[in-house]
Write a protein that holds these residues in place. Structure first.
Motif, mmCIF file in Angstrom:
data_model
loop_
_atom_site.group_PDB
_atom_site.id
_atom_site.type_symbol
_atom_site.label_atom_id
_atom_site.label_comp_id
_atom_site.label_asym_id
_atom_site.label_seq_id
_atom_site.Cartn_x
_atom_site.Cartn_y
_atom_site.Cartn_z
ATOM 1 N N UNK A 98 52.307 30.744 43.069
ATOM 2 C CA UNK A 98 51.318 31.440 42.258
ATOM 3 C C UNK A 98 50.500 32.324 43.192
ATOM 4 N N UNK A 99 49.682 33.200 42.618
ATOM 5 C CA UNK A 99 48.818 34.063 43.421
ATOM 6 C C UNK A 99 47.389 33.537 43.313
ATOM 7 N N UNK A 100 46.831 33.118 44.444
ATOM 8 C CA UNK A 100 45.450 32.642 44.493
ATOM 9 C C UNK A 100 44.551 33.777 44.973
ATOM 10 N N UNK A 101 43.547 34.084 44.188
ATOM 11 C CA UNK A 101 42.569 35.120 44.514
ATOM 12 C C UNK A 101 41.195 34.451 44.487
ATOM 13 N N UNK A 129 32.906 28.535 44.828
ATOM 14 C CA UNK A 129 34.190 29.205 44.954
ATOM 15 C C UNK A 129 34.639 29.681 43.586
ATOM 16 N N UNK A 130 34.878 30.989 43.488
ATOM 17 C CA UNK A 130 35.440 31.577 42.280
ATOM 18 C C UNK A 130 36.938 31.723 42.497
ATOM 19 N N UNK A 131 37.713 31.079 41.639
ATOM 20 C CA UNK A 131 39.167 31.040 41.804
ATOM 21 C C UNK A 131 39.852 31.673 40.601
ATOM 22 N N UNK A 132 40.788 32.580 40.876
ATOM 23 C CA UNK A 132 41.621 33.204 39.853
ATOM 24 C C UNK A 132 43.079 32.968 40.240
ATOM 25 N N UNK A 133 43.866 32.467 39.316
ATOM 26 C CA UNK A 133 45.256 32.114 39.586
ATOM 27 C C UNK A 133 46.159 32.881 38.626
ATOM 28 N N UNK A 134 47.169 33.554 39.201
ATOM 29 C CA UNK A 134 48.156 34.292 38.421
ATOM 30 C C UNK A 134 49.548 33.842 38.826
ATOM 31 N N UNK A 135 50.517 34.144 38.004
ATOM 32 C CA UNK A 135 51.901 33.929 38.400
ATOM 33 C C UNK A 135 52.306 34.988 39.421
ATOM 34 N N UNK A 160 50.723 38.425 38.074
ATOM 35 C CA UNK A 160 51.019 38.699 36.672
ATOM 36 C C UNK A 160 49.796 39.324 36.022
ATOM 37 N N UNK A 161 49.979 40.057 34.920
ATOM 38 C CA UNK A 161 48.836 40.712 34.264
ATOM 39 C C UNK A 161 47.890 39.743 33.560
ATOM 40 N N UNK A 162 48.292 38.505 33.445
ATOM 41 C CA UNK A 162 47.429 37.528 32.788
ATOM 42 C C UNK A 162 47.160 36.367 33.748
ATOM 43 N N UNK A 163 46.036 35.713 33.558
ATOM 44 C CA UNK A 163 45.635 34.596 34.407
ATOM 45 C C UNK A 163 46.167 33.288 33.842
ATOM 46 N N UNK A 164 46.599 32.411 34.739
ATOM 47 C CA UNK A 164 46.946 31.054 34.334
ATOM 48 C C UNK A 164 45.861 30.070 34.768
#
Length: 703
Positions: A336-339, A375-381, A388-392
């Motif tokens: 996954x992509x961790x931002x 910590x602000x975490x955003x996870x995408x595929x 991905x254009x949407x967050x998981x």
């Protein structure tokens, strides 16, 4: 494993145990040479022995003072000076701490490493937990105790203090592993007023450092700028780094100062992933194909500022403390992509008193350490390295921690001190799920007492013993682990242990030694295992486990009059680690994986009066190491040979060569833990291959 296959390392071990030659005690060495003196042989650097009563004249005064201060601790402590690794291409903590007994520092890739002291964070498959990190006495890890090695500049320490086990109380630490304190150079303590350092070599490594130190009146300043580029040993392991640091100080009289320390780093690192054991041993330069297809990376930007002071309030009372803030961003495509955006701030303060009670010498410190982090975490595929254009996943994680601590010594005789102390801790975890109903929170509280004895001989040697309770709350990655979905936090307890240790350290004639025997009874140990390669590990509480072992270091000046008039010395460290389950319902008394039972390192060094030296060395794991808790799979032991050499050409120029893995040995020194390697569906692609033959060269210009 046959003895014959590893016969060579035994030669150094036998030499260490042989009786000392019948030599007269060597004369006391002179004070350390100034940078302009280049005709004396390079001194032996003793990085693990603390000797009270007199300074070790083979170290700079600032390092000797640190050793004397740490000698107040009734337990296992060490000091690693920058001089100990200045003639090596030290690229991470695994290079800096390699000779410290009881410390397992093993490279994974880039600066990423395993750091474990006495089995702390034993099965942590990425980064580090279980050891408190501090800079100039002020702790700086994330608020939940998680630590990232990329926040540390390997060339940015004047020396490193190592507090093993329960000896981290001076910083409020109650972890099983202890603490590391990175002390940065100042305008007064830097080894030189100006330094240019250039390095290059195998796998496309290119690194440069510029450092300046100034001292004028009541002010002093130290500033350093460094950059690194490397292709890496493996496919998809290239990295780029840029780092800056500034240490600015102002004195207000004797033993009173205020200091501002600022640092920043930009680190871009490709992630090669883990391999099967067969691939790690036969195709070590390959990357896991998934890492290339999805462009696994770990890119970090970090900035940190600390305002701190040391202020003598009275002849017998000193205050040390500071406040700090850290801001870092993480871009981390894996499966996954961790931002992430992480902000941490905190404060630390300690009062040190020295005096007498009832006519007996005594001392005491009391302190507090508070930290808070968001910590602000955003996870995408991950689609080919792009999110991905949407967050998981989208969440805020807030953690706080408070430690109140104290320790005192009372010399009941001129040579024997009774030591008592303890710490109270509180930690909170507050998780807000922006996409679902998985928000949760938890609070942990504990008290960790400590009792010890310290005996000092007239010659400065010491014998000590102590009993300490440690307690460690789970980090966020454990509470929110990937094997559970649809719930908030995994129900985890704190990891608790009672550790007893006894040891001795000292110097006699050509011998310097540091030996510690310890045993920890651990309850609810936080253990991890790999589910899928690249996915953060699941965490669970074990039942009863035992961590026990022996940590030993011996430095032996074989002769001060070797052929050619130089010095011949042998440095050794040996760590025996016996970690196992204790009557577990599933694993019985099986050994815990990952940590080798025996780890030995030795370096034989010849230093010539003309200013050159040569030092062959060996790193040896004489036995295979378990990979899984079920004890069905092992990683083979190994012996890796290296050699370093250097030459001080004139008053300002030094040249060195660092050659590693001379025989191009294929080995797998680092891996993650699994449950049962023979069970269906369990992945054993958990291995990081060791690097092949490599040669690095360096040039230091000092003024």
């Amino acid at each position: 494993m046959s003895l014959k296959s590893h016969a060579a390392p035994w030669a150094l071990l036998i030499a260490a145990c042989a009786p000392a030659p019948a030599l007269a005690a060597p004369p006391e060495p002179a004070s350390p040479a100034s940078p302009d003196q280049t005709t004396e042989p390079e001194p032996v650097r003793v990085d693990t022995v603390i000797v009270t009563g007199r300074r070790n004249p083979e170290d700079p005064p600032v390092v000797a003072e640190a050793r004397a201060r740490l000698s107040r601790t009734p337990g296992a402590v060490s000091v690693v000076s920058a001089e100990a690794y200045q003639n090596r291409a030290a690229q991470g903590l695994y290079d800096i701490l390699r000779d410290a007994p009881g410390v397992l520092a093993q490279k994974r890739f880039g600066e990423e490493a395993r750091l474990s002291i006495r089995g702390s964070g034993l099965s942590q498959a990425y980064h580090q937990r279980g050891v408190l990190f501090a800079q100039d006495g002020v702790p700086f890890a994330d608020a939940d105790g998680f630590s990232d090695f990329q926040k540390i500049d390997p060339l940015g320490a004047r020396y490193v203090e190592v507090y093993r086990g329960g000896n981290a109380l001076r910083f409020g630490g109650a972890q099983l592993g202890g603490a590391l304190n990175f002390v940065t150079p100042t305008g007064r303590t830097a080894a030189q007023a100006a330094l240019i350092r250039l390095e290059g070599g195998a796998y496309g490594l290119r690194r440069g450092q510029l450092a300046l130190a100034r001292d004028w009146g009541d002010w002093d300043a130290y500033a350093a700028l460094s950059g690194l580029e490397a292709d890496g040993f493996r496919e998809h392991s290239q990295q780029q780094q840029a780092r800056f640091s500034l240490n600015l100080g102002r004195r207000f009289g004797e033993d009173r100062e205020v200091r501002l320390i600022v640092s920043a780093a930009e680190v871009e690192q490709a992630v090669p992933g883990t391999l099967s054991l067969a691939d790690a041993l036969t195709r070590p330069r390959m990357a896991n194909p998934a890492t290339i297809a999805n462009n696994w990376r770990r890119d970090v930007d970090v900035a940190r500022a600390t305002l701190q002071t040391r202020w003598r309030l009275a002849d017998d009372l000193v205050f040390e403390g500071g406040v700090y803030v850290t801001d870092d961003t993480l871009w981390h495509p894996i499966p996954v992509v961790l931002d992430n955006h992480n902000r941490t701030w905190g404060g630390f303060g300690r009062l040190d008193w020295e005096g007498s009670l009832g006519g007996r010498r005594a001392d005491l410190f009391v302190g507090a350490y508070y930290r808070s982090g968001e910590l602000d975490s955003r996870v995408s595929l991950n689609f080919g390295g792009a999110p991905s254009p949407f967050l998981v996943g989208s969440a805020q994680q807030q953690a706080t921690g408070l430690d109140l601590f104290a320790e005192g010594r009372l010399f009941v005789t001129d040579q024997l001190a009774v030591v008592a102390g303890g710490s109270f801790g509180r930690a909170t975890r507050d998780y807000v799920d922006n996409l679902g109903a998985n928000s949760d929170q938890v609070t942990y509280d504990w008290f960790s007492p400590r009792l010890g004895l310290l005996w000092e001989a007239a010659d400065g040697s010491q014998v000590y013993a102590n009993v300490t309770r440690s307690e460690e709350p789970p980090i966020y990655d454990s509470l929110r682990n990937s094997s559970f979905t649809g719930i908030g936090f995994v129900p985890l307890e704190t990891q608790k242990a009672w550790t007893g240790e006894i040891g001795a350290r000292g110097r006699r004639g050509p011998m310097l030694w540091d030996v510690t025997l310890y045993r920890a009874q651990v309850r609810d140990e936080l253990l991890n295992y790999v589910i899928t390669p690249g996915i953060p590990s699941a965490t669970f509480n074990a039942g009863d486990t035992v961590h026990q072992g022996l940590e030993a270091a011996l430095d032996w000046t074989l002769t001060e009059d070797a052929p050619g008039g130089g010095r011949l010395s042998l440095r050794q460290s040996w760590t025996w680690s016996d970690f196992r389950f204790d009557g577990d319902a599933v694993y019985g008394d099986n050994r815990l994986p990952v940590i080798p039972e025996h780890q030995y390192r030795a370096e034989l060094k010849y230093a010539h009066p003309a200013g050159w030296f040569i030092a062959p060395a060996v790193e040896w794991r004489p036995g295979d190491v378990w990979v899984d808790y079920a004890n069905t799979m092992k990683a083979p032991g190994y012996a890796v040979w290296s050699v370093s050499a250097g030459w001080t050409i004139n008053d300002h120029v030094a040249f060195y060569v660092d050659a590693r893995n001379l025989t191009d040995k294929a080995y797998a020194p680092e891996f993650g833990a699994v449950t049962d390697a023979l069970a269906p569906g369990v992945s054993t692609e958990v291995f990081y291959p060791g690097e092949g033959r490599a040669v690095f060269v360096g040039l230091r210009l000092a003024y």
